[in-house]
Design an enzyme around this catalytic site. Structure first.
Site, PDB file in Angstrom:
ATOM      1  N   HIS A   1       0.824  -1.215   0.000  1.00  0.00           N
ATOM      2  CA  HIS A   1       0.000   0.000   0.000  1.00  0.00           C
ATOM      3  C   HIS A   1       0.852   1.257   0.000  1.00  0.00           C
ATOM      4  O   HIS A   1       1.958   1.283   0.528  1.00  0.00           O
ATOM      5  CB  HIS A   1      -1.002   0.013   1.160  1.00  0.00           C
ATOM      6  CG  HIS A   1      -0.401  -0.151   2.531  1.00  0.00           C
ATOM      7  ND1 HIS A   1       0.051   0.910   3.274  1.00  0.00           N
ATOM      8  CD2 HIS A   1      -0.181  -1.253   3.279  1.00  0.00           C
ATOM      9  CE1 HIS A   1       0.501   0.465   4.437  1.00  0.00           C
ATOM     10  NE2 HIS A   1       0.384  -0.840   4.469  1.00  0.00           N
TER      11      HIS A   1
ATOM     12  N   ASP B   1      -0.156   4.282   1.200  1.00  0.00           N
ATOM     13  CA  ASP B   1      -0.374   5.170   2.343  1.00  0.00           C
ATOM     14  C   ASP B   1       0.449   4.738   3.542  1.00  0.00           C
ATOM     15  O   ASP B   1       0.918   3.598   3.615  1.00  0.00           O
ATOM     16  CB  ASP B   1      -1.864   5.169   2.724  1.00  0.00           C
ATOM     17  CG  ASP B   1      -2.371   3.762   3.020  1.00  0.00           C
ATOM     18  OD1 ASP B   1      -2.288   2.893   2.119  1.00  0.00           O
ATOM     19  OD2 ASP B   1      -2.808   3.500   4.154  1.00  0.00           O
TER      20      ASP B   1
ATOM     21  N   ASP C   1       6.563  -0.114   6.805  1.00  0.00           N
ATOM     22  CA  ASP C   1       5.125  -0.402   6.634  1.00  0.00           C
ATOM     23  C   ASP C   1       4.508   0.638   5.716  1.00  0.00           C
ATOM     24  O   ASP C   1       3.971   1.623   6.187  1.00  0.00           O
ATOM     25  CB  ASP C   1       4.423  -0.412   7.985  1.00  0.00           C
ATOM     26  CG  ASP C   1       2.954  -0.768   7.846  1.00  0.00           C
ATOM     27  OD1 ASP C   1       2.532  -1.187   6.763  1.00  0.00           O
ATOM     28  OD2 ASP C   1       2.207  -0.602   8.837  1.00  0.00           O
TER      29      ASP C   1
ATOM     30  N   GLU D   1      -4.905   1.583   3.080  1.00  0.00           N
ATOM     31  CA  GLU D   1      -4.866   0.353   3.883  1.00  0.00           C
ATOM     32  C   GLU D   1      -4.965   0.679   5.365  1.00  0.00           C
ATOM     33  O   GLU D   1      -5.653   0.005   6.127  1.00  0.00           O
ATOM     34  CB  GLU D   1      -3.575  -0.413   3.593  1.00  0.00           C
ATOM     35  CG  GLU D   1      -3.556  -1.843   4.145  1.00  0.00           C
ATOM     36  CD  GLU D   1      -3.093  -1.956   5.585  1.00  0.00           C
ATOM     37  OE1 GLU D   1      -3.306  -3.023   6.199  1.00  0.00           O
ATOM     38  OE2 GLU D   1      -2.521  -0.993   6.131  1.00  0.00           O
ATOM     39  N   GLU D   2      -4.283   1.741   5.768  1.00  0.00           N
ATOM     40  CA  GLU D   2      -4.255   2.077   7.195  1.00  0.00           C
ATOM     41  C   GLU D   2      -5.585   2.657   7.670  1.00  0.00           C
ATOM     42  O   GLU D   2      -5.764   2.925   8.853  1.00  0.00           O
ATOM     43  CB  GLU D   2      -3.101   3.058   7.486  1.00  0.00           C
ATOM     44  CG  GLU D   2      -1.719   2.516   7.104  1.00  0.00           C
ATOM     45  CD  GLU D   2      -1.218   1.371   8.008  1.00  0.00           C
ATOM     46  OE1 GLU D   2      -1.974   0.935   8.890  1.00  0.00           O
ATOM     47  OE2 GLU D   2      -0.079   0.927   7.803  1.00  0.00           O
TER      48      GLU D   2
HETATM   49 ZN   LIG Z   1       0.924  -1.942   6.196  1.00  0.00          ZN
END
Ligand SMILES: [Zn+2]
Ligand SMILES: *[C@@H]1O[C@H](CO)[C@@H](O)[C@H](O)[C@H]1NC(C)=O
Ligand SMILES: *[C@@H]1O[C@H](CO)[C@@H](O)[C@H](O)[C@H]1NC(C)=O
Ligand SMILES: *[C@@H]1O[C@H](CO)[C@@H](O)[C@H](O)[C@H]1NC(C)=O
Length: 582
Positions: free
Chosen positions: A169, A171, A204, A238-239
C-alpha cells in the site's frame, strides 16, 4: 497327630500361607490402585507423550530449494542486488525518495470523488513513481483504480497460467504531531545512516512497494519475457481499512481477470525471524488473519438533578458492564485449524533445538487434550502469542457526563475485538449480548441488540443499545501450507536466504505458517486466490522491536530491503512454469 490341622507346624504353615495370600492381595490392591492413579493422573497422558514418535516430517516437509534458470546461467544480477555497493546506494535513493513523499492517511477518509483535494498527495507519489520507474510504466499495462489505486500488469505469453499478484500500500499511518520531537531523524526525511533507513513507511510498507517496483524494473530491463503474467497492485488507504483503495482494486481485478484467477498473492506481512524457542532462522508467511469487530454500547437513562440521584447512574452501570466484560475474557482454543499449531508442528518435526518432550507434546496437541492444554498454557503465558489462540477484547473508549450537577443521560463505550480464527463475528455478538443481559436484568434496562429488542421490562429504567461501531470482518480463510504454491514460496525462501544471505547455516530454513492478529488489504482479495500469503521476505531478528512499525523512529535495516528485491526477482521467475501450479 499328623494330619491334624491344628498341630504347631501346620499352624505356622497356614499362618504363612495366610500371610502370603494377604501380601499378594495387598500387592494386587496396590497394583490396581497404581493403575487407577496411572490412568486418572497425568502419568498416563505423559506416558503417551513419551511414546510419541517424532521422526515423521510429512506433517511439514522441508522443500528442496528451487533456483531460476537465469540464476544458474548467470547469478550476477541477484548477487549484485544483495552485495553491490552502487546498486545499494541507488536503491537507497529510491526508497528514501518514496518515504519523502508524505502519504499519511487519517481515519474515515472521504471517497476520492467526494473530496479530491484530500487525496492530492497521492498524485505527487504517482509522479515520483513514474520518474523513478519509467521502465515499469512504459512496459506494463497501468490502470488507475478510483484515481489513486495503482495496478501494473506485465503480460505473460501463456494465458493458461494464472498471473502472480504482488501487493502493498502507498499510504502510511500518521505521525502524531506531539511525537515529532522524539524522532531521531524527521519522519519524512528518508534518512540513511549507512546501515538503516528511517522514516514513516520505511517498513510499513513503502519498502515492499518499492521492492516490487525495483524487481519488476530489473526483470524488464533484463528482457524478462514471462509465460506467467505478473500483476502488482497498490492500494492507498490500507491504514484506514482499504474501503477506498483495495476494495475497488479487488473489484477491478475480479472484473478483469475473474474469480480465483491468480496463482498466488504476496502482500505485506511477516518475514524471516529468529524463532524464540529454537533461536533458528524461520520464515513465517501469515496464512490467516484474525477477524475484527468493534461493538459500541449506548446506555440512555432519564436525566435529572444529581442532588436526588438514583443508586446507579448510567456511568455507574456502564462501569459495571465494563467490569463484567473484563471478568470474562475469551478462552483460548488451539484447534487443528489454527496455523499456530501447524507452525509449532513444523518446528517439532524439523528442529533438533527443541527438547524432545516438547516436540512430542506439540505433535499430540492436535488430538490429545492433555498435550493441547500444555501447549495452550505455554502460548497463553506469553503476551506475544496469547492472542493468536483467542479473541481479544479491549475497552477502548468510554464517554458520558457533561456537568457536575446533572445526571448523565447518555453514556457510550466502545469495545474492540480481534476475532479468533475458529470464531465467527456472530459468536462475539451473542456472547456480548449475554453479558449485557446480566446488567439489564439487574437494573431493569431494555436491551436492543444489533437492531433487535432482546429484553424489556415494565417500568424500564433505561435503554441499552449495542451495535457495530463500524465495519466488522470475519477471520480470513486459511491459505494452504501443504500445496505446490506454498512449496514454491518455501523453496524460493531457502534459495535466497541459504544460498545468498545466511551462507553458513547448519540447518535448512523452515517455512512455517503463521497468523496475523491485525488486518491487511488482503481482506478484499479472498476471492482472487486461495493462496494468499502475508509475507515480506526479509530478515529481522525481532521485527516489532527493530522496525518500530507505526511508532517513532520507524526504520529498516537496508539489507532487509535488498533481500525483498532479490526475493521478488527470483520468486516471479521460479513460478514461471506450469509446475508451480497446484
Ligand atoms: Zn501496512
Ligand atoms: C555464482 O556464479 C559463480 C560463477 O558461475 C559461481 O562460482 C558461484 O558459486 C555462484 N554463486 C552462488 C551463490 O551460487
Ligand atoms: C492440505 O491439507 C488440507 C487440510 O488438511 C487437505 O484438505 C488437502 O487435501 C491437503 N492438500 C494437499 C495438496 O495435500
Ligand atoms: C555465520 O555468518 C554470520 C554473518 O553472516 C557470522 O556472524 C557468524 O559468525 C557466522 N558463523 C559461523 C559459524 O561462521
Amino acid at each position: 497327630m499328623i494330619g491334624l490341622p491344628l498341630d504347631d507346624a501346620s499352624r505356622t504353615n497356614l499362618k504363612s500361607q495366610f500371610a502370603k495370600r494377604r501380601v499378594s492381595i495387598l500387592s494386587l490392591i496396590i497394583f490396581f490402585f497404581l493403575l487407577i492413579i496411572f490412568f486418572t493422573s497425568d502419568a498416563f497422558p505423559l506416558f503417551k507423550i513419551f511414546l510419541q514418535p517424532i521422526d515423521d516430517n510429512s506433517l511439514c516437509p522441508v522443500h528442496d530449494k528451487i533456483v531460476p534458470k537465469s540464476f544458474v546461467e548467470d547469478n550476477s544480477t541477484v548477487i549484485g542486488i544483495l552485495k553491490d555497493e552502487s546498486f545499494r546506494l541507488n536503491s537507497v535513493e529510491k526508497l528514501s525518495g518514496a518515504i519523502q513523499v508524505d502519504t499519511q492517511i487519517f481515519d474515515k477518509p472521504p471517497d476520492v470523488p467526494d473530496a479530491p483535494e484530500v487525496w492530492k498527495k497521492f498524485k505527487k507519489f504517482h509522479k515520483y513513481l513514474e520518474k523513478t520507474f519509467p521502465v515499469v510504466f512504459e512496459n506494463t499495462q497501468v490502470d488507475y483504480v478510483n484515481t489513486y489505486g495503482l495496478v501494473f500488469y506485465l503480460k505473460g505469453s501463456n494465458p493458461d497460467l494464472k498471473p502472480v499478484l504482488l501487493t502493498a500500500h502507498q499510504d502510511v499511518v500518521p505521525v502524531q504531531q506531539s511525537t515529532l520531537k522524539d524522532w531521531t531523524h524527521p519522519p519524512f526525511s528518508g534518512f540513511y545512516d549507512g546501515e538503516k533507513i528511517y522514516g514513516r513507511g520505511a517498513s510499513d510498507c513503502k519498502n515492499v512497494l518499492i521492492a516490487i517496483m525495483e524487481s519488476l524494473e530489473l526483470l524488464i530491463k533484463n528482457d524478462y519475457k514471462p509465460a506467467r503474467g505478473v500483476v502488482a497492485a497498490f492500494g492507498f488507504d490500507e491504514e484506514a481499512s482499504g474501503f477506498i483503495g483495495a476494495k475497488n482494486i479487488a473489484k477491478f481485478l475480479q472484473e478483469k481477470f475473474g474469480k480465483f484467477s491468480f496463482h498466488s498473492l504476496l502482500d505485506e506481512g511477516y518475514g524471516l525471524t529468529l524463532d524464540a524457542s529454537t533461536n533458528q532462522v524461520v520464515a513465517a508467511p501469515a496464512v490467516g488473519e484474525k477477524g475484527y469487530l468493534d461493538i459500541v454500547v449506548d446506555l440512555t437513562t432519564p436525566g435529572g438533578h444529581s442532588s436526588i440521584s438514583p443508586d446507579h447512574t448510567s456511568i455507574g452501570m456502564m462501569g459495571e458492564l465494563a467490569y463484567i466484560i473484563e471478568q470474562d475474557p475469551y478462552q483460548p482454543l488451539l484447534t487443528n485449524e489454527n496455523p499456530i499449531l501447524h507452525y509449532l508442528q513444523c518446528l517439532a518435526v524439523n528442529s533438533e533445538e527443541l527438547p524432545k518432550l516438547t516436540r512430542k507434546t506439540i505433535l499430540r496437541a492436535g488430538f490429545d487434550k492433555f498435550a493441547n492444554a500444555k501447549i495452550v498454557k505455554v502460548l497463553s503465558d506469553n503476551i506475544l502469542t496469547k492472542f493468536l489462540i483467542r479473541t481479544s477484547q479491549a475497552i477502548d473508549i468510554i464517554s458520558g457526563g457533561e456537568k457536575a450537577n446533572a445526571l448523565p443521560e447518555n453514556v457510550k463505550m466502545v469495545i474492540n475485538h480481534r476475532v479468533a480464527i475458529d470464531s465467527k463475528v456472530s459468536d462475539i455478538q451473542a456472547h456480548f449480548t449475554d453479558r449485557v443481559l446480566i446488567l439489564a436484568k439487574k437494573h431493569d434496562l431494555q436491551v436492543i441488540s444489533f437492531g433487535k429488542e432482546v429484553f424489556n421490562v415494565e417500568n424500564k429504567k433505561g435503554t441499552i443499545d449495542i451495535d457495530f461501531n463500524s465495519h466488522s470482518l470475519e477471520a480470513a480463510p486459511i491459505s494452504p501450507s501443504n500445496d505446490t504454491v506454498w512449496k514454491y514460496v518455501a523453496a524460493t525462501t531457502r534459495h535466497i536466504f541459504e544460498d545468498l544471505v545466511f551462507t553458513n547455516l547448519t540447518y535448512p530454513i523452515i517455512t512455517a505458517p503463521s497468523l496475523m492478529p491485525a488486518n491487511t488489504d488482503t481482506r478484499y482479495y479472498w476471492d482472487l486466490t486461495k493462496n494468499i500469503y502475508r509475507y515480506s521476505p526479509f530478515f529481522a531478528a525481532d521485527m516489532l522491536k527493530e522496525n518500530k512499525i507505526h511508532s517513532v523512529d520507524e526504520q529498516l535495516r537496508f539489507d532487509s530491503h535488498l533481500q525483498l528485491i532479490a526475493f521478488f526477482y527470483e520468486y516471479v521467475q521460479n513460478v514461471d512454469t506450469p509446475d508451480a501450479d497446484n
